[in-house]
Design a protein around this motif. Sequence first.
Motif, PDB file in Angstrom:
ATOM      1  N   VAL A 112       0.842  -1.214   0.065  1.00 38.01           N
ATOM      2  CA  VAL A 112      -0.135   0.054  -0.110  1.00 38.01           C
ATOM      3  C   VAL A 112       0.872   1.268  -0.027  1.00 38.01           C
ATOM      4  O   VAL A 112       1.655   1.397   1.120  1.00 38.01           O
ATOM      5  CB  VAL A 112      -1.058   0.191   1.437  1.00 38.01           C
ATOM      6  N   THR A 113       0.794   2.067  -0.939  1.00 39.38           N
ATOM      7  CA  THR A 113       1.671   3.227  -1.187  1.00 39.38           C
ATOM      8  C   THR A 113       0.837   4.427  -0.574  1.00 39.38           C
ATOM      9  O   THR A 113       1.620   5.524  -0.484  1.00 39.38           O
ATOM     10  CB  THR A 113       2.207   3.242  -2.672  1.00 39.38           C
ATOM     11  N   GLU A 114      -0.301   4.440  -0.750  1.00 41.51           N
ATOM     12  CA  GLU A 114      -1.302   5.739  -0.178  1.00 41.51           C
ATOM     13  C   GLU A 114      -2.579   5.145   0.349  1.00 41.51           C
ATOM     14  O   GLU A 114      -3.291   4.195  -0.392  1.00 41.51           O
ATOM     15  CB  GLU A 114      -1.350   6.522  -1.366  1.00 41.51           C
ATOM     16  N   VAL A 115      -3.005   5.736   1.245  1.00 40.75           N
ATOM     17  CA  VAL A 115      -4.468   5.419   1.928  1.00 40.75           C
ATOM     18  C   VAL A 115      -5.061   6.719   1.640  1.00 40.75           C
ATOM     19  O   VAL A 115      -4.871   7.943   2.136  1.00 40.75           O
ATOM     20  CB  VAL A 115      -4.194   5.408   3.386  1.00 40.75           C
ATOM     21  N   ILE A 131      -2.037   1.074  -8.753  1.00 41.66           N
ATOM     22  CA  ILE A 131      -3.365   0.759  -8.835  1.00 41.66           C
ATOM     23  C   ILE A 131      -4.322   1.321  -7.786  1.00 41.66           C
ATOM     24  O   ILE A 131      -3.882   0.812  -6.529  1.00 41.66           O
ATOM     25  CB  ILE A 131      -3.904  -0.347  -9.418  1.00 41.66           C
ATOM     26  N   SER A 132      -5.512   1.746  -8.024  1.00 40.86           N
ATOM     27  CA  SER A 132      -6.321   2.418  -6.981  1.00 40.86           C
ATOM     28  C   SER A 132      -7.461   1.082  -6.794  1.00 40.86           C
ATOM     29  O   SER A 132      -7.986   0.696  -7.643  1.00 40.86           O
ATOM     30  CB  SER A 132      -7.045   3.751  -7.408  1.00 40.86           C
ATOM     31  N   LEU A 133      -7.508   0.965  -5.582  1.00 39.10           N
ATOM     32  CA  LEU A 133      -8.601  -0.289  -5.232  1.00 39.10           C
ATOM     33  C   LEU A 133      -9.301   0.207  -3.892  1.00 39.10           C
ATOM     34  O   LEU A 133      -9.072   0.947  -3.253  1.00 39.10           O
ATOM     35  CB  LEU A 133      -7.689  -1.674  -4.942  1.00 39.10           C
ATOM     36  N   ASN A 134     -10.428  -0.579  -3.948  1.00 39.00           N
ATOM     37  CA  ASN A 134     -11.340  -0.284  -2.839  1.00 39.00           C
ATOM     38  C   ASN A 134     -11.049  -1.126  -1.668  1.00 39.00           C
ATOM     39  O   ASN A 134     -10.478  -2.476  -2.219  1.00 39.00           O
ATOM     40  CB  ASN A 134     -12.780  -0.697  -3.137  1.00 39.00           C
ATOM     41  N   VAL A 135     -10.877  -0.805  -0.417  1.00 39.42           N
ATOM     42  CA  VAL A 135     -10.733  -1.578   0.574  1.00 39.42           C
ATOM     43  C   VAL A 135     -12.128  -2.385   1.101  1.00 39.42           C
ATOM     44  O   VAL A 135     -13.137  -1.618   1.513  1.00 39.42           O
ATOM     45  CB  VAL A 135     -10.254  -0.993   1.702  1.00 39.42           C
ATOM     46  N   GLU A 140      -8.716  -3.663   7.058  1.00 34.74           N
ATOM     47  CA  GLU A 140      -8.252  -2.443   7.673  1.00 34.74           C
ATOM     48  C   GLU A 140      -6.673  -2.331   7.215  1.00 34.74           C
ATOM     49  O   GLU A 140      -5.972  -3.368   7.494  1.00 34.74           O
ATOM     50  CB  GLU A 140      -8.431  -1.807   8.926  1.00 34.74           C
ATOM     51  N   VAL A 141      -6.150  -1.369   6.261  1.00 31.44           N
ATOM     52  CA  VAL A 141      -4.767  -1.412   5.905  1.00 31.44           C
ATOM     53  C   VAL A 141      -4.293   0.051   6.214  1.00 31.44           C
ATOM     54  O   VAL A 141      -5.008   1.011   6.111  1.00 31.44           O
ATOM     55  CB  VAL A 141      -4.672  -1.613   4.291  1.00 31.44           C
ATOM     56  N   THR A 142      -2.817  -0.059   6.132  1.00 33.42           N
ATOM     57  CA  THR A 142      -2.196   1.015   6.465  1.00 33.42           C
ATOM     58  C   THR A 142      -1.051   1.249   5.346  1.00 33.42           C
ATOM     59  O   THR A 142      -0.553   0.228   4.768  1.00 33.42           O
ATOM     60  CB  THR A 142      -1.520   0.983   7.770  1.00 33.42           C
ATOM     61  N   GLU A 143      -0.547   2.486   5.265  1.00 33.03           N
ATOM     62  CA  GLU A 143       0.509   2.591   4.272  1.00 33.03           C
ATOM     63  C   GLU A 143       1.838   1.964   4.637  1.00 33.03           C
ATOM     64  O   GLU A 143       2.354   1.769   5.881  1.00 33.03           O
ATOM     65  CB  GLU A 143       0.762   4.197   4.136  1.00 33.03           C
ATOM     66  N   GLY A 144       2.186   1.134   3.550  1.00 30.03           N
ATOM     67  CA  GLY A 144       3.491   0.460   3.831  1.00 30.03           C
ATOM     68  C   GLY A 144       3.246  -1.154   4.055  1.00 30.03           C
ATOM     69  O   GLY A 144       4.047  -2.069   3.964  1.00 30.03           O
TER      70      GLY A 144
END
Length: 297
Positions: A112-115, A131-135, A140-144
Motif C-alpha cells: 500500500v503506497t497511499e491511503v 493501482i487504485s483499489l477499494n478496501v 483495515e490497511v495502512t501505508e506500507g
Amino acid sequence: MTVSILVPSSLTREAEDKREATRKLGYIARAATIFRADRLLVYPDRDGETGRFDGGFVHTVLRYAATPPYLRNEAWGMRDELEYVGILPPLRAVSQTGSESNGSGSSRQGIVTEVGPEGRVRVNCGLQHPISLNVPPSMEVTEGERVTVRISSRRPVRAKLTDEPLPGLSVERADLSAALGREDAGVCIAASRFGEQLTVGRLETLAGRTERDGMTIAFGAPERGLPDILGIEASAVSSSDEADVQSSTEDAADDGVEPTADPGFDLWLNTVPDQGSEVVRTEEALFATLAPLSLRE
C-alpha cells in the motif's frame, strides 16, 4: 497440504564472507520455492552461530529473497545485510508471475503506497503503475502494509484486495518445538544422516501421509547436524524410534548431563543413504530431501 522447512540460525556458519553467505541463502530460498514450500522457518542455534552471520542476517536475507522483485526496493531500501543480494538466484515463483487470463486470475503481493478517502488505497503490485483499489469492509490497511491482490485481468486491469494470506513463500523465525507443534505441521521429519534410510517402500508409506497431512522438515547446519543442535546422541536416532531417543535422554540425566529432548519429530530420515561425499551441505540436503518427498502416490 502445508509444507514447512526448518533451517537453523547457524546456517551460514562456515561462510568465509558475506557474499558467500548470501549465495548459500539464495539456494536455500530457491529449493524452498522449487518444491512449493509454504513456510521457511529459521530456528535458533545460538551455540552454532559464529557471530558474523547470525540469525538476524539469515532471516533478513531469506525474507528479501522471498520478496517479489517488483517490491524489493520499496520494501527493503538499503541495509547492511543486503550488500550482496544482487547475486541471489531469481526464484521466479509461479505465484508471483501474475496472469494474462481473463478467468479467475492469480494472487500477487502488493504494498500500500497511499491511503486515500472513501475506502480507497493505491497499491504497488508490480504492474506498470500503482493501482487504485477499494478496501473491503472486513479489512483495515495502512501505508506500507503488504497485501494480497487478486488480478483477474491485466488488459484492462481488473483487480481487488482480498484478506487471503500473502501468496508465495513465507519466511519467519520460530523455536523448533513451536514449529513442530503447529496445528498444520503435518508429518514432522528430521533430516539426518543418522536417521532411517529412505527406501522405495518407506517413501510409498510416507507419500500418502504427507499428501494428506502436509509435512515439516528440519535440517541442521554445516558441521553441526540436528543431533548436535539438540544435544542428542547420534546412536539414539539411528533407528528413528522416539522411545530410543527418550531412553537416551533419560540415561544422560542419570549421568548428570543436562539432556535436550527430541522436540517432537515423527521420524528421523536419511535421504542420502549412500552419500559419496563426507559432507552434504544444507542446501544440497534440501534438494535431495524435498525431491523424493514431493512425489505423490
